[in-house]
Design an enzyme around this catalytic site. Sequence first.
Site, PDB file in Angstrom:
ATOM      1  N   GLU A 279      -4.076   3.740   6.294  1.00 28.95           N
ATOM      2  CA  GLU A 279      -4.022   3.437   4.893  1.00 28.95           C
ATOM      3  C   GLU A 279      -4.430   4.743   4.072  1.00 28.95           C
ATOM      4  OE1 GLU A 279      -5.922   1.091   1.770  1.00 28.95           O
ATOM      5  OE2 GLU A 279      -4.974  -0.729   2.980  1.00 28.95           O
TER       6      GLU A 279
ATOM      7  N   ARG B  99       0.920  -1.215   0.142  1.00 26.38           N
ATOM      8  CA  ARG B  99      -0.008   0.052   0.013  1.00 26.38           C
ATOM      9  C   ARG B  99       0.773   1.204   0.183  1.00 26.38           C
ATOM     10  NH1 ARG B  99      -3.049  -3.596  -0.742  1.00 26.38           N
ATOM     11  NH2 ARG B  99      -5.257  -4.224   0.078  1.00 26.38           N
TER      12      ARG B  99
ATOM     13  N   SER C 133     -10.288  -0.417   3.407  1.00 26.04           N
ATOM     14  CA  SER C 133      -9.469  -0.930   4.877  1.00 26.04           C
ATOM     15  C   SER C 133      -8.782   0.666   5.047  1.00 26.04           C
ATOM     16  CB  SER C 133      -8.131  -1.569   4.434  1.00 26.04           C
ATOM     17  OG  SER C 133      -8.768  -2.909   4.040  1.00 26.04           O
TER      18      SER C 133
END
Length: 350
Positions: free
Chosen positions: A346, A164, A246
């Site tokens: 994130e 990520r 997420s």
Amino acid sequence: MLVEKQVPLQPYNSFGIAARAERLARIGHPSDLLGLMAQPEWGHSPHFVLGGGSNLVITRDVAGLVLKVEIPGRCLVEESGRGWLVEAGAGENWHDFVAWTLDQGWPGLENLALIPGTVGAAPVQNIGAYGVELQDRFHSLDAIDLDSGRAFTLDAAQCGFGYRDSVFKHAPSDHRGMGLAGRALITRVRFWLPRPWKPVLGYLDLERKMAETGILAPDARQIFDWVVAIRRVKLPDPALIGNAGSFFKNPTVTPEQCADIIARDPRVVHYPMPDGTVKLAAGWLIDACGWKGKTLGHAGVYEKQALVLVNRGDAEHPCTGGEVMTLARAIQTSVYERFGIRLEPEPVVL
Ligand code: EPU
């Protein structure tokens, strides 16, 4: 080119947070950007590049100029016995692009179905799901330097992909001076889909689908359908419930740290990684702290997946980015106090 003023950003972020952009310009072609850069006010006000807004928490009105990337187009660049090279404009919807490649008979992106957002935003956080990350299919991208107006191309190594993560998430001082956050606007992305196609089926949810259906050699379209079905069950549709996917990354720990956590709670979901570290399921850690389904202000924890924070506001009482971050910090504190693990958000926080 038209620059709109005081533009509501609620329709342009998947969390549905109400905020305004002081000014907003729609970039439909790289030349639109060059036109803006030629105007005298360009150097005097900050600018922010907005893709699909699906990995973003807006905590305030945005001063300066928002560059909303809407560059269209998708095409086959090259085909050979070794694979297909496919290109898309940064403004294309990611899921529609994945579906289109499959319709054309070019498999390889099926595990990444139904991820919200645009093609141009996909490399920024190196999107990943069900055993495939963007970097596994990435070829190169074109971008424009927001200081000089120069166009440039980056290959996978130059993008500095991680879990990520990429150079586009880092300030210019990071990544040995190579960070590109706020410094580049991605215009086009190319993907290499190798032949022969090999399915990626190692993920537990996909193994379950194979066992349930008895289909042991699914084609790419079947995997696409399974991934869409799995995501629909676990993840909220941003068109119905605002969210940014997420909210935290799955943390990695040393085997010793993991053994320590197992000693405290043997049920902890963990996966040994090829490099010797152990990945923990952040969703499980948050769930274990009792957060699933909880609400704080107008922000909440999704009842079917504790890793996803959701908008529980309405037209009269909208959820603010500040409320989302207050909830996020409360979750981080309780996970740290119970497990000694610091969860890292994130999404990009603006
Ligand atoms: N779990 C719980 N309780 C929860 C949530 C999860 O116990 O409330 C457990 C699950 O039972 C499972 C484990 O945690 O054993 C992992 O859950 P899941 O398989 O749903 O995957 P994830 O780790 O929660 C990651 C990605 C997702 C991606 C899926 C599938 C991150 C931060 N998230 O989620 O990506 O779709 O794997 O590959 O890596 C995103 O980044 O926005 C995203 C949705």
